[in-house]
Design a protein around this motif. Structure first.
Motif, PDB file in Angstrom:
ATOM      1  N   LEU A   6       0.824  -1.212   0.000  1.00 40.57           N
ATOM      2  CA  LEU A   6       0.000   0.000   0.000  1.00 40.57           C
ATOM      3  C   LEU A   6       0.860   1.265   0.000  1.00 40.57           C
ATOM      4  N   GLU A   9       2.047   1.687  -3.451  1.00 40.57           N
ATOM      5  CA  GLU A   9       0.962   2.155  -4.314  1.00 40.57           C
ATOM      6  C   GLU A   9       0.748   3.659  -4.128  1.00 40.57           C
ATOM      7  N   LEU A  10       0.844   4.100  -2.888  1.00 41.04           N
ATOM      8  CA  LEU A  10       0.695   5.540  -2.614  1.00 41.04           C
ATOM      9  C   LEU A  10       1.795   6.329  -3.317  1.00 41.04           C
ATOM     10  N   SER A  13       1.139   6.405  -7.010  1.00 41.85           N
ATOM     11  CA  SER A  13       0.023   7.288  -7.355  1.00 41.85           C
ATOM     12  C   SER A  13       0.453   8.750  -7.320  1.00 41.85           C
ATOM     13  N   GLY A  40      -3.787  14.614   4.369  1.00 44.83           N
ATOM     14  CA  GLY A  40      -3.882  13.591   3.332  1.00 44.83           C
ATOM     15  C   GLY A  40      -5.319  13.170   3.071  1.00 44.83           C
ATOM     16  N   LEU A  43      -7.108  15.981   1.319  1.00 49.18           N
ATOM     17  CA  LEU A  43      -6.702  16.018  -0.087  1.00 49.18           C
ATOM     18  C   LEU A  43      -7.426  14.937  -0.867  1.00 49.18           C
ATOM     19  N   SER A  44      -7.541  13.753  -0.263  1.00 47.56           N
ATOM     20  CA  SER A  44      -8.221  12.650  -0.928  1.00 47.56           C
ATOM     21  C   SER A  44      -9.666  13.004  -1.249  1.00 47.56           C
ATOM     22  N   LEU A  47      -9.870  15.845  -3.873  1.00 47.00           N
ATOM     23  CA  LEU A  47      -9.510  15.319  -5.200  1.00 47.00           C
ATOM     24  C   LEU A  47     -10.693  14.586  -5.811  1.00 47.00           C
ATOM     25  N   ALA A  48     -11.340  13.726  -5.006  1.00 43.98           N
ATOM     26  CA  ALA A  48     -12.470  12.946  -5.518  1.00 43.98           C
ATOM     27  C   ALA A  48     -13.573  13.880  -5.990  1.00 43.98           C
TER      28      ALA A  48
ATOM     29  N   LEU B  43      -5.350   8.595  -7.368  1.00 43.46           N
ATOM     30  CA  LEU B  43      -4.603   9.160  -6.242  1.00 43.46           C
ATOM     31  C   LEU B  43      -5.531   9.377  -5.053  1.00 43.46           C
ATOM     32  N   SER B  44      -6.735   9.878  -5.340  1.00 41.92           N
ATOM     33  CA  SER B  44      -7.707  10.114  -4.262  1.00 41.92           C
ATOM     34  C   SER B  44      -8.033   8.824  -3.519  1.00 41.92           C
ATOM     35  N   GLN B  45      -8.292   7.758  -4.285  1.00 36.30           N
ATOM     36  CA  GLN B  45      -8.637   6.470  -3.660  1.00 36.30           C
ATOM     37  C   GLN B  45      -7.469   5.917  -2.852  1.00 36.30           C
ATOM     38  N   THR B  46      -6.269   5.931  -3.463  1.00 30.67           N
ATOM     39  CA  THR B  46      -5.105   5.375  -2.773  1.00 30.67           C
ATOM     40  C   THR B  46      -4.805   6.156  -1.500  1.00 30.67           C
ATOM     41  N   LEU B  47      -4.934   7.500  -1.600  1.00 27.37           N
ATOM     42  CA  LEU B  47      -4.689   8.335  -0.430  1.00 27.37           C
ATOM     43  C   LEU B  47      -5.627   7.963   0.707  1.00 27.37           C
ATOM     44  N   ALA B  48      -6.916   7.808   0.382  1.00 23.13           N
ATOM     45  CA  ALA B  48      -7.904   7.477   1.412  1.00 23.13           C
ATOM     46  C   ALA B  48      -7.548   6.142   2.059  1.00 23.13           C
ATOM     47  N   LEU B  49      -7.261   5.133   1.226  1.00 28.55           N
ATOM     48  CA  LEU B  49      -6.882   3.812   1.739  1.00 28.55           C
ATOM     49  C   LEU B  49      -5.638   3.896   2.610  1.00 28.55           C
TER      50      LEU B  49
END
Lengths: 201, 201
Positions: A6, A9-10, A13, A40, A43-44, A47-48, B43-49
């Motif tokens: 993870l 992945e971050l 991304s 963070g 921002l997430s 962004l969405a 990026l938004s999804q990965t950040l949230a996760l």
């Protein structure tokens, strides 16, 4: 050996941001994880929301989450007869801050750049044509950047606009206010000379 | 005149990233909106996760989305007798890539820095104490950076570790492999001289 999936992945991304490579992305990821989780998460969410809801203004192509942007909605601007063509939303802000322009804008969202695969279709020139076809505008001001690409774009749009009954102008090239002639490049100085005006008392 | 509210919010949110100011944030926002919406959503999804699921390894404090990180989970590493103390997860990767170290790590997630308000409590030294108290480790390797803060941190941890029955070592300072003596700074050269070893044939 790599980071945990993870975390990796971050980092990957974050590399989608312009100017952010592997090392910067890693630094950003660690900073968010270690010092600013709230930032963070915020921002997430933003962004969405932004990726889903922000579109282009139907008239001027500027970014907006509504059908028409604030400027195109303004009653004063609705009857404007001048249309200023700029490359980016930031240019709109810059011109608005001068307080000198009361007309409407058209934002190209870039410039012609065959090498990057950006052709006339990507600049929304069909929407520009529609705007001109309304007959509302008497003057089109070409305010693209004074770069090679900006000049080429201005030239292309000028030719396109000629078929409509509007005046076409280009923002002035010359020495910047507060600059010293000694340090101005020759090209700009040549433009400043050839574009000289009668002195107004 | 400003950007539309959501665009402005996106720009402000991007400013939480380290090294990103108003202009870079604007550039990033425009880039994502105009050229890479899919990347932005990803990026938004990965950040949230990531913000929600990534925590610290219970043993070594490295970032991981599980209770124990990959290294601490490894059966070979579970019986390791060496504990290498580093500042950041990136340092773990760097040392792992040498392939020279088979022990376990402890990640401080920073260094002592009173000016930034980072004291011993922020470096998880209580967890380090617990690790040492297990009696599993016979050697602690201080691999903090050779900076003023890194040295101070190493010194602090060395004193703390003295109460346990373990050997304490510090990574060697000296001339980097492939460097030229002429261009190595005096401090490093002095370290290289005082830390000289018998030549091994």
């Amino acid at each position: 050996m790599k980071f945990s999936p993870l975390v990796q992945e971050l980092i990957d991304s974050l590399k989608c941001l312009p100017g952010v490579g592997a090392k910067s992305a890693q630094r950003m990821a660690f900073h968010l994880l270690e010092r600013n989780r709230r930032g963070g998460s915020k921002l997430s969410q933003t962004l969405a929301l932004a990726m889903e809801n922000i579109g282009h203004c139907e008239q001027c192509r500027n970014f907006t989450e509504e059908a028409l942007c604030e400027i195109c909605q303004s009653p004063k601007r609705k009857i404007a007869t001048q249309l200023c063509i700029v490359e980016t939303p930031a240019d709109v802000i810059a011109i608005e801050q001068t307080g000198e322009f009361q007309g409407r804008y058209f934002v190209l969202m870039g410039h012609l750049s065959p090498l990057d695969g950006i052709g006339p279709d990507d600049l929304g020139l069909d929407i520009l044509e529609k705007q001109l076809a309304t007959g509302q505008f008497t003057e089109v001001i070409l305010a693209t950047n004074p770069t090679v690409e900006g000049e080429a774009t201005a030239h292309f749009i000028a030719e396109l606009t000629q078929t409509h009954d509007v005046e076409i102008s280009r923002i002035a090239h010359g020495v910047p206010v507060g600059g010293e002639l000694e340090y101005v490049d020759g090209n700009t100085l040549a433009h400043a000379l050839s574009g000289r005006k009668n002195y107004s008392f």
